[in-house]
Write an enzyme that holds these catalytic residues in place. Structure first.
Site, PDB file in Angstrom:
ATOM      1  N   ASP A  88       7.090  45.977  31.809  1.00  0.00           N
ATOM      2  CA  ASP A  88       7.209  47.073  30.838  1.00  0.00           C
ATOM      3  C   ASP A  88       7.337  46.508  29.430  1.00  0.00           C
ATOM      4  O   ASP A  88       7.636  45.323  29.249  1.00  0.00           O
ATOM      5  CB  ASP A  88       8.420  47.964  31.161  1.00  0.00           C
ATOM      6  CG  ASP A  88       9.733  47.189  31.191  1.00  0.00           C
ATOM      7  OD1 ASP A  88       9.772  46.125  31.844  1.00  0.00           O
ATOM      8  OD2 ASP A  88      10.711  47.617  30.553  1.00  0.00           O
ATOM      9  N   ASP A 117       6.975  39.401  24.783  1.00  0.00           N
ATOM     10  CA  ASP A 117       8.028  40.034  25.596  1.00  0.00           C
ATOM     11  C   ASP A 117       7.439  41.117  26.459  1.00  0.00           C
ATOM     12  O   ASP A 117       7.318  42.244  26.037  1.00  0.00           O
ATOM     13  CB  ASP A 117       9.103  40.599  24.660  1.00  0.00           C
ATOM     14  CG  ASP A 117      10.236  41.273  25.400  1.00  0.00           C
ATOM     15  OD1 ASP A 117      10.389  41.054  26.615  1.00  0.00           O
ATOM     16  OD2 ASP A 117      10.975  42.043  24.758  1.00  0.00           O
ATOM     17  N   GLU A 151      12.776  46.754  32.432  1.00  0.00           N
ATOM     18  CA  GLU A 151      13.746  45.808  31.878  1.00  0.00           C
ATOM     19  C   GLU A 151      14.256  46.274  30.520  1.00  0.00           C
ATOM     20  O   GLU A 151      15.392  46.013  30.155  1.00  0.00           O
ATOM     21  CB  GLU A 151      13.105  44.414  31.760  1.00  0.00           C
ATOM     22  CG  GLU A 151      14.094  43.279  31.549  1.00  0.00           C
ATOM     23  CD  GLU A 151      14.466  43.038  30.104  1.00  0.00           C
ATOM     24  OE1 GLU A 151      15.462  42.339  29.874  1.00  0.00           O
ATOM     25  OE2 GLU A 151      13.764  43.537  29.196  1.00  0.00           O
ATOM     26  N   GLU A 152      13.402  46.976  29.780  1.00  0.00           N
ATOM     27  CA  GLU A 152      13.771  47.365  28.416  1.00  0.00           C
ATOM     28  C   GLU A 152      14.702  48.571  28.397  1.00  0.00           C
ATOM     29  O   GLU A 152      15.186  48.947  27.328  1.00  0.00           O
ATOM     30  CB  GLU A 152      12.509  47.661  27.588  1.00  0.00           C
ATOM     31  CG  GLU A 152      11.546  46.483  27.473  1.00  0.00           C
ATOM     32  CD  GLU A 152      12.093  45.332  26.637  1.00  0.00           C
ATOM     33  OE1 GLU A 152      13.247  45.409  26.194  1.00  0.00           O
ATOM     34  OE2 GLU A 152      11.362  44.357  26.441  1.00  0.00           O
ATOM     35  N   ASP A 175      11.782  34.899  29.936  1.00  0.00           N
ATOM     36  CA  ASP A 175      11.869  36.067  29.047  1.00  0.00           C
ATOM     37  C   ASP A 175      12.869  35.831  27.925  1.00  0.00           C
ATOM     38  O   ASP A 175      13.600  36.727  27.541  1.00  0.00           O
ATOM     39  CB  ASP A 175      12.272  37.306  29.870  1.00  0.00           C
ATOM     40  CG  ASP A 175      12.165  38.598  29.063  1.00  0.00           C
ATOM     41  OD1 ASP A 175      11.394  38.625  28.088  1.00  0.00           O
ATOM     42  OD2 ASP A 175      12.852  39.561  29.409  1.00  0.00           O
ATOM     43  N   ARG A 349      30.467  42.561  23.244  1.00  0.00           N
ATOM     44  CA  ARG A 349      29.909  41.418  23.989  1.00  0.00           C
ATOM     45  C   ARG A 349      31.029  40.390  24.078  1.00  0.00           C
ATOM     46  O   ARG A 349      31.495  39.897  23.053  1.00  0.00           O
ATOM     47  CB  ARG A 349      28.713  40.849  23.242  1.00  0.00           C
ATOM     48  CG  ARG A 349      27.797  41.993  22.752  1.00  0.00           C
ATOM     49  CD  ARG A 349      26.431  41.893  23.215  1.00  0.00           C
ATOM     50  NE  ARG A 349      25.754  43.195  23.092  1.00  0.00           N
ATOM     51  CZ  ARG A 349      24.535  43.427  23.535  1.00  0.00           C
ATOM     52  NH1 ARG A 349      23.872  42.455  24.105  1.00  0.00           N
ATOM     53  NH2 ARG A 349      23.980  44.611  23.417  1.00  0.00           N
ATOM     54  N   HIS A 440       9.964  42.957  20.149  1.00  0.00           N
ATOM     55  CA  HIS A 440      10.319  44.335  19.771  1.00  0.00           C
ATOM     56  C   HIS A 440       9.848  44.690  18.365  1.00  0.00           C
ATOM     57  O   HIS A 440      10.094  45.801  17.897  1.00  0.00           O
ATOM     58  CB  HIS A 440      11.831  44.602  19.884  1.00  0.00           C
ATOM     59  CG  HIS A 440      12.366  44.446  21.275  1.00  0.00           C
ATOM     60  ND1 HIS A 440      13.547  45.009  21.691  1.00  0.00           N
ATOM     61  CD2 HIS A 440      11.880  43.797  22.358  1.00  0.00           C
ATOM     62  CE1 HIS A 440      13.763  44.697  22.956  1.00  0.00           C
ATOM     63  NE2 HIS A 440      12.763  43.954  23.386  1.00  0.00           N
TER      64      HIS A 440
HETATM   65 ZN    ZN Z   1      12.516  43.140  25.333  1.00  0.00          ZN
HETATM   66 ZN    ZN Z   2      11.924  40.965  27.899  1.00  0.00          ZN
END
Ligand code: ZN
Ligand code: ZN
Length: 467
Positions: A88, A117, A151-152, A175, A349, A440
């Site tokens: 994706d 990506d 995944e996104e 990735d 995080r 992205h």
């Molecule tokens: Zn990504």
């Molecule tokens: Zn990715």
């Protein structure tokens, strides 16, 4: 001695043709058009099917898991090496100089949504496996090359895969970046709720306050509406405040209402310092107005506990681990209205050594107002780390060093790749050090030379892991 780079160059044209075919498919998550057969929309499933078809053409056994995930199989043996990639892509968005789903080569850069990506790196890892197969090299383990299609967003595909298919014993995700990502911080959201209360009327009432699109992005814009009399002079104050702080202000005044819009700078929540949080600045400005008590409490808490505080010091959650580094805190979603009260969603995080429960308790203790509470919100990802002396990490780094001549080193990031799915899982490539991260972004690209370099590294690395 195998000349891995030469083996890749022999297959360069085929690799690029296969990659371009996959890049032509817009595989953005599209649940608005979900069907029983295509739970994530048609695009992600089409890209997955195309990838599996290529592998079948080359003689691999494949498996499609309900059109949301799939795998390519190779080798034999009880132990399973997993390679984890995704088909994706994030939405193309604006600002492209070429068509995002018509792959274009300019100056040796392959430009298309998904080139970096993750379709480019995924195809590199596929050709790596193909080379090992075609050379007939002996292997003693099974390889499951697994593809997710969400995944996104919510990892729907990979999670379904892990429910119904065997979990690999160890593995890597192509990735991220070289030399390696062998640690990822934990990720958790916290929702700080402000109960609605009968507000004592101040000179000015805060009617609403809205900011933030996603829980993993520093909000770029924020809007607040206030009601009251004699608001005229506020416009000038607001514009001056924005200018002092390097933000952009926009004010709409009508009758007894004023709408304040502030624009800062969006950024990924894993490093809030890279952005300018429009919401905490807007709240800070509003604390100087004679607001009603509930509105005043909302903006004051934001100013006191969230503004310019990317390490959580003013929330009492500051924490550092020698290995994994600092906890980061990014308040990313803000909603308030005069009828219903409001909330703030904070994305944290955190390194090893602290838990989401402890963080939540500390937030509650620090804010400590009668009508405010804090809760852990949604799924918690725990910190992930594969030690540098694990044979997986050592093997991947030694192949990287041998082929590039560069020194490898461990790296820990704010999260969250497929590498964390496996206890012995890491992310490995395919972005090389010194390359800008264009994932992205509009005009996403991957240098063709890097795709080929990565393929050669993956081929030797996979072979070393399964021989
Ligand atoms: Zn990504
Ligand atoms: Zn990715």
């Amino acid at each position: 001695m195998i000349d891995w780079q030469a083996e890749v160059e022999k297959r360069q044209d085929d690799l690029l043709a296969d990659l371009e075919a996959i890049l032509r498919i817009d595989s953005e998550r599209d649940v608005a058009h979900a069907t029983k057969d295509y739970p994530l929309g048609a695009g992600p499933a089409e890209a997955l099917t195309q990838m599996l078809t290529i592998a079948q053409r080359d003689g691999f056994t494949t498996k499609n898991v309900e059109n949301v995930a799939g795998r390519i199989e190779f080798g034999a043996g009880d132990e399973i090496l997993g390679i984890l990639a995704h088909m994706d892509v994030v939405p193309a968005g604006d600002g492209w100089q070429t068509k995002p789903f018509e792959p274009t080569i300019v100056d040796g850069h392959l430009i298309a949504r998904g080139s970096a990506d993750d379709k480019g790196p995924a195809m590199a890892a596929y050709y790596a496996l193909k080379i090992i197969k075609e050379l007939g090299l002996p292997v003693s383990k099974t390889v499951h090359y697994i593809f997710g299609t969400d995944e996104e967003s919510e990892w729907v595909g990979i999670e379904r895969y892990l429910e119904v298919e065997p979990t690999p014993d160890f593995g890597f995700s192509p990735d991220a970046e070289f030399p390696i990502i062998n640690g990822e911080k934990g990720i958790a959201d916290f929702k700080i709720n402000f109960k609605s209360e009968l507000s004592t009327v101040g000179e000015i009432r805060l009617m609403n306050f809205t900011s933030g699109l996603r829980d993993n992005m520093v909000p770029q814009t924020a809007t607040a509406t206030v009601e009251g009399h004699q608001l005229d002079q506020l416009s000038d104050q607001f514009v001056a405040f924005a200018a002092e702080n390097g933000l952009v202000a926009d004010v709409q005044v009508a009758d007894h209402q004023t709408v304040f819009n502030l624009t800062g700078k969006g950024a990924h929540a894993l490093e809030p310092r890279a952005g300018v949080n429009a919401a905490t600045y807007l709240a800070t400005f509003l604390t100087d107005l004679p607001l009603d008590s509930a509105g005043h409490e909302y903006v004051t808490v934001i100013k006191d506990h969230f503004h310019l505080d990317s390490r959580g010091a003013n929330l009492g959650i500051e924490y550092t681990d020698d290995l994994m580094g600092e906890l980061t805190a990014s308040p990313d979603i803000f909603r308030y209205d005069v009828e219903n009260g409001g909330h703030v969603i904070l994305n944290v995080r955190f390194p090893q050594g602290i838990t989401a429960e402890v963080i939540n308790a500390n937030i509650a203790k620090t804010i400590d107002h009668a009508n405010i509470n804090s809760e852990v919100y949604g799924r918690v990802e725990t910190p992930h780390y594969v030690p540098a002396d694990d044979p997986l990490v050592k093997t991947l780094l030694s192949v990287y060093e041998k082929q590039t001549g560069e020194k490898g080193h461990e790296q820990i990031i704010g999260g969250g790749t497929y590498g964390r799915i496996l206890d012995r899982g890491v992310a490995f490539g395919a972005q090389f050090p010194g390359q800008p991260n264009v994932m992205h972004q509009a005009n996403e690209y991957m240098p063709i030379a890097d795709i080929l370099r990565a393929t050669a590294i993956y081929a030797e690395a996979i072979y070393e892991l399964v021989k």
